[in-house]
Design a protein around this motif. Structure first.
Motif, PDB file in Angstrom:
ATOM      1  N   GLY A 642      49.525-136.668   9.821  1.00  0.00           N
ATOM      2  CA  GLY A 642      48.088-136.849   9.405  1.00  0.00           C
ATOM      3  C   GLY A 642      47.242-135.955  10.442  1.00  0.00           C
ATOM      4  O   GLY A 642      45.902-135.780  10.500  1.00  0.00           O
ATOM      5  N   SER A 643      47.936-135.107  11.320  1.00  0.00           N
ATOM      6  CA  SER A 643      47.313-134.098  12.167  1.00  0.00           C
ATOM      7  C   SER A 643      46.556-133.118  11.392  1.00  0.00           C
ATOM      8  O   SER A 643      46.810-132.708  10.383  1.00  0.00           O
ATOM      9  N   PRO A 644      45.376-132.817  12.132  1.00  0.00           N
ATOM     10  CA  PRO A 644      44.608-131.737  11.298  1.00  0.00           C
ATOM     11  C   PRO A 644      45.288-130.287  11.250  1.00  0.00           C
ATOM     12  O   PRO A 644      44.922-129.566  10.547  1.00  0.00           O
ATOM     13  N   VAL A 645      46.175-130.057  11.934  1.00  0.00           N
ATOM     14  CA  VAL A 645      46.907-128.832  12.035  1.00  0.00           C
ATOM     15  C   VAL A 645      48.362-128.692  11.440  1.00  0.00           C
ATOM     16  O   VAL A 645      48.936-129.698  11.721  1.00  0.00           O
ATOM     17  N   ASN A 646      48.446-128.001  10.505  1.00  0.00           N
ATOM     18  CA  ASN A 646      49.634-127.730   9.759  1.00  0.00           C
ATOM     19  C   ASN A 646      50.789-127.000  10.329  1.00  0.00           C
ATOM     20  O   ASN A 646      50.250-126.249  11.289  1.00  0.00           O
ATOM     21  N   LEU A 647      51.901-127.065   9.701  1.00  0.00           N
ATOM     22  CA  LEU A 647      52.905-126.149  10.349  1.00  0.00           C
ATOM     23  C   LEU A 647      52.770-124.480   9.890  1.00  0.00           C
ATOM     24  O   LEU A 647      53.253-123.662  10.479  1.00  0.00           O
ATOM     25  N   ASP A 648      51.799-124.371   8.927  1.00  0.00           N
ATOM     26  CA  ASP A 648      51.324-123.075   8.570  1.00  0.00           C
ATOM     27  C   ASP A 648      50.766-122.298   9.945  1.00  0.00           C
ATOM     28  O   ASP A 648      50.624-121.154  10.282  1.00  0.00           O
ATOM     29  N   VAL A 649      50.106-122.950  10.782  1.00  0.00           N
ATOM     30  CA  VAL A 649      49.853-122.752  11.981  1.00  0.00           C
ATOM     31  C   VAL A 649      50.543-122.945  13.174  1.00  0.00           C
ATOM     32  O   VAL A 649      51.108-121.999  13.890  1.00  0.00           O
ATOM     33  N   TYR A 650      51.093-124.105  13.273  1.00  0.00           N
ATOM     34  CA  TYR A 650      51.903-124.628  14.243  1.00  0.00           C
ATOM     35  C   TYR A 650      53.526-123.769  14.173  1.00  0.00           C
ATOM     36  O   TYR A 650      54.129-123.608  15.098  1.00  0.00           O
ATOM     37  N   ILE A 651      53.701-123.165  12.874  1.00  0.00           N
ATOM     38  CA  ILE A 651      54.991-122.710  12.663  1.00  0.00           C
ATOM     39  C   ILE A 651      55.153-121.367  13.399  1.00  0.00           C
ATOM     40  O   ILE A 651      56.583-121.034  13.804  1.00  0.00           O
ATOM     41  N   GLY A 652      54.198-121.035  14.327  1.00  0.00           N
ATOM     42  CA  GLY A 652      54.387-119.771  14.804  1.00  0.00           C
ATOM     43  C   GLY A 652      54.636-120.154  16.296  1.00  0.00           C
ATOM     44  O   GLY A 652      54.656-119.147  17.341  1.00  0.00           O
ATOM     45  N   SER A 653      54.805-121.408  16.537  1.00  0.00           N
ATOM     46  CA  SER A 653      55.026-121.871  18.042  1.00  0.00           C
ATOM     47  C   SER A 653      56.404-122.582  17.778  1.00  0.00           C
ATOM     48  O   SER A 653      56.415-123.448  18.706  1.00  0.00           O
ATOM     49  N   PRO A 654      57.517-122.036  16.927  1.00  0.00           N
ATOM     50  CA  PRO A 654      58.748-122.463  17.241  1.00  0.00           C
ATOM     51  C   PRO A 654      59.724-122.754  18.151  1.00  0.00           C
ATOM     52  O   PRO A 654      60.478-123.248  18.397  1.00  0.00           O
ATOM     53  N   GLY A 655      59.151-121.859  19.180  1.00  0.00           N
ATOM     54  CA  GLY A 655      59.822-121.841  20.531  1.00  0.00           C
ATOM     55  C   GLY A 655      59.655-123.225  21.270  1.00  0.00           C
ATOM     56  O   GLY A 655      60.525-123.481  22.013  1.00  0.00           O
ATOM     57  N   LEU A 656      58.926-124.230  20.786  1.00  0.00           N
ATOM     58  CA  LEU A 656      58.795-125.321  21.264  1.00  0.00           C
ATOM     59  C   LEU A 656      59.831-126.373  20.580  1.00  0.00           C
ATOM     60  O   LEU A 656      60.002-127.474  21.138  1.00  0.00           O
ATOM     61  N   TRP A 657      60.225-126.166  19.789  1.00  0.00           N
ATOM     62  CA  TRP A 657      61.130-127.012  18.851  1.00  0.00           C
ATOM     63  C   TRP A 657      62.347-127.233  19.328  1.00  0.00           C
ATOM     64  O   TRP A 657      63.054-126.296  19.789  1.00  0.00           O
ATOM     65  N   PHE A 658      62.936-128.361  19.421  1.00  0.00           N
ATOM     66  CA  PHE A 658      64.389-128.628  19.918  1.00  0.00           C
ATOM     67  C   PHE A 658      65.106-129.744  18.832  1.00  0.00           C
ATOM     68  O   PHE A 658      64.469-130.379  18.141  1.00  0.00           O
ATOM     69  N   ALA A 659      66.283-129.856  18.921  1.00  0.00           N
ATOM     70  CA  ALA A 659      67.085-130.760  18.186  1.00  0.00           C
ATOM     71  C   ALA A 659      67.567-131.868  19.262  1.00  0.00           C
ATOM     72  O   ALA A 659      67.855-131.939  20.057  1.00  0.00           O
ATOM     73  N   ASP A 660      66.907-133.255  18.477  1.00  0.00           N
ATOM     74  CA  ASP A 660      67.336-134.295  19.511  1.00  0.00           C
ATOM     75  C   ASP A 660      68.537-134.792  19.420  1.00  0.00           C
ATOM     76  O   ASP A 660      69.389-134.531  18.203  1.00  0.00           O
ATOM     77  N   ALA A 661      69.245-135.476  20.401  1.00  0.00           N
ATOM     78  CA  ALA A 661      70.540-136.162  20.410  1.00  0.00           C
ATOM     79  C   ALA A 661      70.627-137.191  19.359  1.00  0.00           C
ATOM     80  O   ALA A 661      69.871-138.021  19.058  1.00  0.00           O
ATOM     81  N   ASP A 662      71.663-136.923  18.367  1.00  0.00           N
ATOM     82  CA  ASP A 662      72.021-137.895  17.222  1.00  0.00           C
ATOM     83  C   ASP A 662      73.497-137.779  17.054  1.00  0.00           C
ATOM     84  O   ASP A 662      73.886-137.066  16.009  1.00  0.00           O
ATOM     85  N   GLU A 663      74.361-138.468  17.929  1.00  0.00           N
ATOM     86  CA  GLU A 663      75.591-138.315  17.551  1.00  0.00           C
ATOM     87  C   GLU A 663      76.139-138.744  16.244  1.00  0.00           C
ATOM     88  O   GLU A 663      77.310-138.159  15.630  1.00  0.00           O
ATOM     89  N   SER A 664      75.587-139.530  15.773  1.00  0.00           N
ATOM     90  CA  SER A 664      76.048-140.096  14.263  1.00  0.00           C
ATOM     91  C   SER A 664      75.862-139.203  13.369  1.00  0.00           C
ATOM     92  O   SER A 664      76.740-139.102  12.516  1.00  0.00           O
ATOM     93  N   ALA A 665      74.904-138.156  13.404  1.00  0.00           N
ATOM     94  CA  ALA A 665      74.699-137.297  12.460  1.00  0.00           C
ATOM     95  C   ALA A 665      75.827-136.379  12.312  1.00  0.00           C
ATOM     96  O   ALA A 665      76.056-135.743  11.396  1.00  0.00           O
ATOM     97  N   ALA A 666      76.720-136.278  13.609  1.00  0.00           N
ATOM     98  CA  ALA A 666      77.806-135.262  13.423  1.00  0.00           C
ATOM     99  C   ALA A 666      79.207-135.715  13.202  1.00  0.00           C
ATOM    100  O   ALA A 666      80.120-135.064  13.106  1.00  0.00           O
ATOM    101  N   GLU A 667      79.113-136.850  12.700  1.00  0.00           N
ATOM    102  CA  GLU A 667      80.240-137.800  12.181  1.00  0.00           C
ATOM    103  C   GLU A 667      80.728-137.289  11.074  1.00  0.00           C
ATOM    104  O   GLU A 667      80.155-137.016  10.046  1.00  0.00           O
TER     105      GLU A 667
END
Length: 667
Positions: A642-667
């Motif tokens: 519901g944020s007013p800003v979508n990824l078309d704007v925020y997509i240019g800031s992907p330096g902020l993204w990271f992958a959270d820990a989720d050990e089960s995902a790698a099983e």
């Protein structure tokens, strides 16, 4: 979990602990980063020994640093880095910021090479979201203006370097303004925003070099809009600050003639001017093969660009950090896989081959499919607002302006705007929303228009556009009336919206002919003023802040392109503006005198917005746009639902993204 799903999720290296961001003291002071790590926090979680200055060396660079191929992080990082945290790139209420951890790869899927993922973070100034009211220095460390906004002084961050390690200096600005834009032989006109009040008919900014880091740009008149331009990724830093040390090898004033001639032939260009233009890649196209080797200030560097694949890797000299000492970006690699069409992209998303897709990449009509498969594919599916307006209808006031006796001009020049009002009243926004956008778009603001087909019929009749035996209306002189609607097939909603417009306008007697063309032909028709009517989106939510000005008469769907040419050329080309357009240009120019989101700037924007509504510059087809996003479940620092800003704007800031820990995902 299936082996296929597990393999997909391993592309995103698992992230670590969530750390609170603390930005203490001055805006650019790093809190809690002095000395060695105490054994806890991000450094311990990632098994990285902090540097003497408290920074964490990205593991991907460790071997290069050890081999002496790359300076250690304390030498690469500027003395005064930008500390990124809550409210830096997006307002705090729209993002639950977390400090991240290093590593991983994000996968995109695109119809062509894409540089858009790599541009927004490197603006001269930085404001959160799509605002410009809370500007802080970004590429520069110091910024000031005089009282009437006609002179701007700024200093590059001390120690700032291009991605190849060369220093960023005022020579990069001087070369850009004098040797490119100021040299007629280079044949490189300056972008409009570097002219006084953004008008090429007025003087270009005058440059004064103070020293290697500091310079002043002075304009002939007050130009508060320039604050917004410095915040905007649409012009970006790259139109003001270019890597002179790299581009000089393609410029006849600096390069050896024989060597330059060989480069012209090697790159299959006609002359050094076209070679220079080819190698100075616009920021929208940094993913193209010709962008290889171009030094950048962006978070990532282009390392591969081919027919099916574009790859970016992290910039070792990027100057932004988090409060734990991580040098942004967190993610090491960005991979853009080419697909043949939107269906192929949908299949790639469902197959787990895309880390993130948003905006035009994800159709609302596919949202049920994504949600049904979200758990199996490990996806988060949500919607936000948008930086873009939905499709608008544009009626070209200047179509056939030079054709004697043009009936189109007769109806468009009606002083009461009855034709425009009738067309607007004929469009059922709720029906379009329900049929094409699943009723998810917001209700149309009635201050723009309301659906009233009876009123439309009355207005057409008053104009003398009566319906014949076949039910179709004529021009006032009795000749057949056909509204030719020209558009591209750029997004999945163009065709269904066009078909609905033909049906709804047909219900009030307007014969609509649809003309879908490719992008090249669209550009040619538009430039030649051969478009009677069109549908196109634009950046409406970015207009109040000044981030975008694509409301101008020839920027998206053309609505007065020849009168705009007259304005730009001081009467040397185009059509002399009528009284209404003269008022528009006055409001548009007046707005540029002050910062858009100052108290006075807000008043001037509201006056311009009122003009748009009263003069039907463009006709909204539906209410505000809702944008779908599909992301890997572990990708963090994305906007809230519901944020007013979508990824078309925020997509240019992907330096902020990271992958959270989720050990089960790698099983």
């Amino acid at each position: 979990m299936s082996r296929k799903s597990a393999k997909r999720r391993n592309r995103l290296i698992a992230g670590g602990v969530v750390a609170a961001v603390v930005i203490g003291g001055a805006a650019f002071a790093i809190a809690n980063m002095g000395g060695k790590d105490d054994g806890g926090g991000a450094a311990a979680a990632e098994d990285i020994t902090p540097s003497e200055r408290g920074f964490l060396e990205p593991p991907i660079f460790a071997d290069r640093v050890e081999a002496g191929e790359l300076p250690p992080i304390d030498e690469r990082m500027v003395p005064d880095p930008l500390v990124v945290g809550p409210g830096t790139y997006l307002q705090e209420e729209y993002l639950d910021w977390q400090n991240g951890r290093y590593g991983g790869e994000i996968q995109f899927s695109a119809l062509a090479s894409s540089g858009f993922v790599n541009i927004v973070g490197s603006t001269i100034l930085r404001s959160p979201g799509q605002t410009t009211e809370a500007s802080v220095p970004n590429v520069v460390s110091e910024f000031e203006h005089n009282d009437d906004y006609s002179a701007y002084t700024m200093s590059f961050r001390e120690g700032l370097r291009w991605s190849d390690g060369e220093p960023v200096t005022t020579e990069d600005v001087r070369f850009t303004l004098e040797d490119l834009y100021g040299n007629p032989d280079a044949n490189r006109p300056a972008p409009s925003w570097l002219y006084t009040q953004g008008n090429p008919a007025k003087p270009l900014a005058q440059l004064e070099i103070k020293d290697e880091r500091t310079f002043t740009l002075t304009f002939a008149e007050p130009y508060g809009q320039f604050v917004a331009d410095l915040n905007s990724w649409i012009p970006s830093y790259a139109e003001l600050v270019k890597p002179a040390h790299y581009l000089k090898q393609f410029h006849a004033d600096y390069a050896d003639a024989a060597t330059l001639d060989a480069l012209v032939k090697e790159n299959d260009r006609n002359d050094w001017q076209s070679l220079l233009d080819y190698k100075d890649v616009p920021h929208w196209d940094v993913g193209e093969p010709r962008g290889m080797g171009l030094p950048t200030l962006n978070p990532w560097i282009l390392v591969e660009s081919g027919e099916n694949l574009t790859v970016f890797e992290r910039n070792p000299y990027f100057w932004q950090v988090d409060s734990d000492g991580h040098q942004l970006p967190y993610i090491d690699r960005v991979v853009v896989n080419r697909v043949v069409d939107s269906d192929a992209r949908t299949n790639a998303i469902l197959a787990g081959q895309v880390t993130l897709a948003s905006g035009g990449e994800v159709s609302l009509n596919n949202m049920p499919i994504y949600k049904q498969n979200a758990e199996r594919a490990g996806l988060t599916v949500f919607t936000t607002g948008s930086f873009n307006n939905p499709l608008q209808l544009f009626l070209n006031r200047d179509y056939e302006w030079d054709v004697e006796g043009s009936q189109w001009q007769a109806v468009m020049n009606d002083p009461d705007l009855r034709f425009q009002k009738a067309i607007a009243a004929s469009i059922d926004d709720k029906a379009v929303n329900d049929a094409v956008y699943f009723g998810l778009y917001e209700d149309l603001d009635p201050s723009w228009r309301t659906y009233d087909p009876e009123q439309a019929a009355t207005l057409f009749d008053e104009l003398g556009m009566t319906a014949g035996a076949n039910g179709q209306r004529t021009f006032p002189d009795g000749s057949p009336f056909v509204l030719t609607l020209t558009y591209t097939g750029g997004q999945s909603d163009f065709n269904p919206v066009a078909e609905l417009l033909r049906e709804q306008l047909g219900a009030v007697g307007i014969n609509v002919q649809l003309e879908a063309v490719d992008d090249t032909l669209w550009g040619q028709r538009k430039d030649a003023n051969q478009v009677m009517a069109s549908i196109m989106g634009n950046d409406g939510p970015g207009w109040p802040s000044g981030i975008s000005e694509d409301y101008l008469p020839a920027h998206k769907g053309p609505w007065a392109p020849e009168q705009y040419q007259y304005f730009l050329s001081n009467g040397e080309r185009g059509r002399e503006p009528d009284a209404a357009l003269q008022e528009f240009f006055q409001l548009h120019t007046s707005r540029k005198e002050v910062p858009p989101q100052s108290e006075e700037g807000v008043k001037r924007w509201e006056a311009l917005e009122t003009w748009f509504k009263e003069n039907y510059a463009f006709i909204p087809i539906t209410g505000a746009q809702v944008t779908p996003t599909v992301a890997d479940q572990r990708l963090q620092n994305l906007p809230k639902e519901g944020s007013p800003v979508n990824l078309d704007v925020y997509i240019g800031s992907p330096g902020l993204w990271f992958a959270d820990a989720d050990e089960s995902a790698a099983e």
